[in-house]
Enzyme design. Sequence first.
Site, PDB file in Angstrom:
ATOM      1  CG  ASP A   1      52.777  43.671  41.864  1.00  0.00           C
ATOM      2  OD1 ASP A   1      52.181  44.740  42.330  1.00  0.00           O
ATOM      3  OD2 ASP A   1      52.500  42.935  40.902  1.00  0.00           O
TER       4      ASP A   1
ATOM      5  CG  ASP B   1      38.774  41.502  48.383  1.00  0.00           C
ATOM      6  OD1 ASP B   1      39.645  42.331  47.804  1.00  0.00           O
ATOM      7  OD2 ASP B   1      37.570  41.917  48.776  1.00  0.00           O
TER       8      ASP B   1
ATOM      9  CG  ASN C   1      40.766  40.923  41.538  1.00  0.00           C
ATOM     10  OD1 ASN C   1      40.543  40.154  42.277  1.00  0.00           O
ATOM     11  ND2 ASN C   1      40.943  42.206  41.639  1.00  0.00           N
TER      12      ASN C   1
ATOM     13  CD  GLU D   1      48.225  44.755  41.817  1.00  0.00           C
ATOM     14  OE1 GLU D   1      48.629  45.043  40.771  1.00  0.00           O
ATOM     15  OE2 GLU D   1      47.031  45.476  42.326  1.00  0.00           O
TER      16      GLU D   1
END
Length: 179
Positions: free
Chosen positions: A39, A56, A47, A81
Amino acid sequence: IEMSHDLAFRDALTGLPGRRALEESLRHVGRPYTLAMVDVDHFKRFNDTYGHDAGDEALRMVGSELSRIEMGGKAFRYGGEEFTLLFAGKTVDEVAEAIEDVRKRLAERPFTIRDENRPKRKPKKSARIKSKRAPSTAVTVSIGVAASLQRTDTAKEVIKTADERLYNAKKAGRNRVVF
């Protein structure tokens, strides 16, 4: 038909096989096998700070690094993620060093935040323009590892154990592997 298969089994963002491909692989894997749940640490904050395009790019970079795992491991995009590494025919002891190595490579690899005006392709040296250095940050991951050694271990149980260990890695401070 081929395009439908790709859409179902390959993650469009990272190019890695997706969760459905992992499930299919787990149906046919023999014993033993080791599974690692990976993770990206603090991804929501990443983000929120740098934007979804940077998020991304970070996911692509993590996927690319995970796809180079040694000891015969195969990387999958699990969702969001999260990624999974599957080592068919391998015990935890056999793959522990490879898992720790990929975690370290990611933590030590600087991640440059792309400027929105940055060209898609690298210009030739003569065409380069001197500009301010782009900001960079680290992208780290937490990893939980479990193995199926007995015939009675189901894939669902192995994933659950790896997920619990992933949670323990995050609780212990992130950027670590819990076996």
